[in-house]
Design a protein around this motif. Sequence first.
Motif, PDB file in Angstrom:
ATOM      1  N   GLN A 122       0.921  -1.244  -0.026  1.00 44.63           N
ATOM      2  CA  GLN A 122       0.047  -0.010  -0.013  1.00 44.63           C
ATOM      3  C   GLN A 122       0.898   1.243  -0.132  1.00 44.63           C
ATOM      4  O   GLN A 122       0.188   2.222   0.114  1.00 44.63           O
ATOM      5  CB  GLN A 122      -1.142  -0.049   1.161  1.00 44.63           C
ATOM      6  CG  GLN A 122      -1.974  -1.209   1.186  1.00 44.63           C
ATOM      7  CD  GLN A 122      -2.945  -1.191   0.215  1.00 44.63           C
ATOM      8  OE1 GLN A 122      -3.497  -0.090  -0.270  1.00 44.63           O
ATOM      9  NE2 GLN A 122      -3.012  -2.352  -0.419  1.00 44.63           N
ATOM     10  N   HIS A 123       2.153   1.276  -0.340  1.00 43.93           N
ATOM     11  CA  HIS A 123       2.985   2.197   0.064  1.00 43.93           C
ATOM     12  C   HIS A 123       3.690   2.587  -1.362  1.00 43.93           C
ATOM     13  O   HIS A 123       4.044   1.690  -2.102  1.00 43.93           O
ATOM     14  CB  HIS A 123       4.048   1.950   1.034  1.00 43.93           C
ATOM     15  CG  HIS A 123       3.687   1.515   2.306  1.00 43.93           C
ATOM     16  ND1 HIS A 123       3.207   2.326   3.315  1.00 43.93           N
ATOM     17  CD2 HIS A 123       3.430   0.244   2.905  1.00 43.93           C
ATOM     18  CE1 HIS A 123       2.648   1.810   4.381  1.00 43.93           C
ATOM     19  NE2 HIS A 123       2.920   0.509   4.166  1.00 43.93           N
ATOM     20  N   LYS A 124       4.020   3.870  -1.563  1.00 42.66           N
ATOM     21  CA  LYS A 124       4.767   4.228  -2.823  1.00 42.66           C
ATOM     22  C   LYS A 124       6.144   4.643  -2.361  1.00 42.66           C
ATOM     23  O   LYS A 124       6.319   5.258  -1.212  1.00 42.66           O
ATOM     24  CB  LYS A 124       4.130   5.594  -3.403  1.00 42.66           C
ATOM     25  CG  LYS A 124       2.867   5.205  -4.148  1.00 42.66           C
ATOM     26  CD  LYS A 124       2.246   6.388  -4.698  1.00 42.66           C
ATOM     27  CE  LYS A 124       1.004   6.089  -5.686  1.00 42.66           C
ATOM     28  NZ  LYS A 124      -0.057   5.447  -4.809  1.00 42.66           N
ATOM     29  N   VAL A 125       7.162   4.703  -3.087  1.00 45.66           N
ATOM     30  CA  VAL A 125       8.513   4.564  -2.736  1.00 45.66           C
ATOM     31  C   VAL A 125       9.159   5.588  -4.025  1.00 45.66           C
ATOM     32  O   VAL A 125       8.839   5.162  -5.259  1.00 45.66           O
ATOM     33  CB  VAL A 125       9.206   3.167  -2.900  1.00 45.66           C
ATOM     34  CG1 VAL A 125      10.776   3.683  -2.421  1.00 45.66           C
ATOM     35  CG2 VAL A 125       8.653   2.486  -2.046  1.00 45.66           C
ATOM     36  N   SER A 126       9.664   6.750  -3.650  1.00 45.17           N
ATOM     37  CA  SER A 126      10.367   7.597  -4.671  1.00 45.17           C
ATOM     38  C   SER A 126      11.903   7.292  -4.313  1.00 45.17           C
ATOM     39  O   SER A 126      12.674   7.341  -3.275  1.00 45.17           O
ATOM     40  CB  SER A 126      10.030   9.064  -4.463  1.00 45.17           C
ATOM     41  OG  SER A 126       8.752   9.336  -4.587  1.00 45.17           O
ATOM     42  N   VAL A 127      12.591   6.816  -5.432  1.00 41.22           N
ATOM     43  CA  VAL A 127      14.104   6.816  -5.654  1.00 41.22           C
ATOM     44  C   VAL A 127      14.547   8.301  -6.276  1.00 41.22           C
ATOM     45  O   VAL A 127      14.281   8.159  -7.673  1.00 41.22           O
ATOM     46  CB  VAL A 127      14.665   5.872  -6.204  1.00 41.22           C
ATOM     47  CG1 VAL A 127      15.857   5.728  -6.411  1.00 41.22           C
ATOM     48  CG2 VAL A 127      13.990   4.473  -5.247  1.00 41.22           C
ATOM     49  N   PHE A 128      15.347   8.925  -5.879  1.00 40.00           N
ATOM     50  CA  PHE A 128      15.839  10.253  -6.625  1.00 40.00           C
ATOM     51  C   PHE A 128      17.290   9.991  -6.959  1.00 40.00           C
ATOM     52  O   PHE A 128      18.134   9.354  -6.081  1.00 40.00           O
ATOM     53  CB  PHE A 128      15.653  11.405  -5.653  1.00 40.00           C
ATOM     54  CG  PHE A 128      14.324  12.000  -5.545  1.00 40.00           C
ATOM     55  CD1 PHE A 128      13.772  13.045  -6.092  1.00 40.00           C
ATOM     56  CD2 PHE A 128      13.565  11.485  -4.383  1.00 40.00           C
ATOM     57  CE1 PHE A 128      12.232  13.099  -6.012  1.00 40.00           C
ATOM     58  CE2 PHE A 128      12.386  11.755  -3.988  1.00 40.00           C
ATOM     59  CZ  PHE A 128      11.825  12.681  -4.820  1.00 40.00           C
ATOM     60  N   ILE A 129      17.739  10.336  -8.025  1.00 46.92           N
ATOM     61  CA  ILE A 129      19.023  10.270  -8.710  1.00 46.92           C
ATOM     62  C   ILE A 129      19.644  11.527  -9.112  1.00 46.92           C
ATOM     63  O   ILE A 129      19.000  12.074  -9.974  1.00 46.92           O
ATOM     64  CB  ILE A 129      19.132   9.014  -9.547  1.00 46.92           C
ATOM     65  CG1 ILE A 129      18.574   7.814  -9.402  1.00 46.92           C
ATOM     66  CG2 ILE A 129      20.705   8.855 -10.030  1.00 46.92           C
ATOM     67  CD1 ILE A 129      18.248   6.808 -10.214  1.00 46.92           C
TER      68      ILE A 129
END
Length: 244
Positions: free
Chosen positions: A183-190
Amino acid sequence: MNCDWREKVASYVDDELDATVQQEAAKHLAGCSECTAAVAEHLALKKAVRVAANKFVAPPELHASIYRQLHPHAHVSPWWKWGMSAVSVVLVAALGAALWPKGMAKDPMVAGLVDQHVIALSSPNPVDIPNSNMHVVIPWFQGKVPFTFRLPEIGGTQFTLIGGKLAYAQQAPGAELLYQVGQHKVSVFIFQAADGRERPPVKTHSLSFNSTSWQQNGLRFYMLTDSHDEADPLVGKFIEANKN
């Protein structure tokens, strides 16, 4: 529509709720656009105050002028001006420290990335290139960011790639990859790293968001999510995918 959780938004942003209620609020945000928008507004306000606190300090003359208006018959000593100037600096520093999210003092980029992650949670169109195929998403960034990167294979795992979008932090362009896990969203920033040093993953926590940052091969990575442990394996997959 007025959500019953709306009145708790300010306390949630300031990390003032009990741990159990804080977790319940984080789960509620995943499905309530009204509250996520309110959280984004509060974070924007906190960011504006942090920036102002670093830029503006009331001069001692202003304090002296206010004092004279409140005490028209009192003699204002020069020491009062310098004393109030020192007090104002202390107050501004204390205000900035109070409004700076806990656990983020070592890396000022994280505060801005939390804002962008919250916007992604509240937006009906959170990505610029919506696609679950990494071989479609990666080429979209070519020519838009001054670096190249690789995405991990996530077939057969609990992760789903939602898509990607351009991100900016401290006037530097970067990539944001948005994933779903449960149920979770994950942001990966590069972003492009300022130096070529390797830095192992470091995990911090603030506003019910977990942040993991690391550096490898000239790239700086930040993973943000409100999940506790479910997203941790994604860090290892990114590290493995971006090895030389």
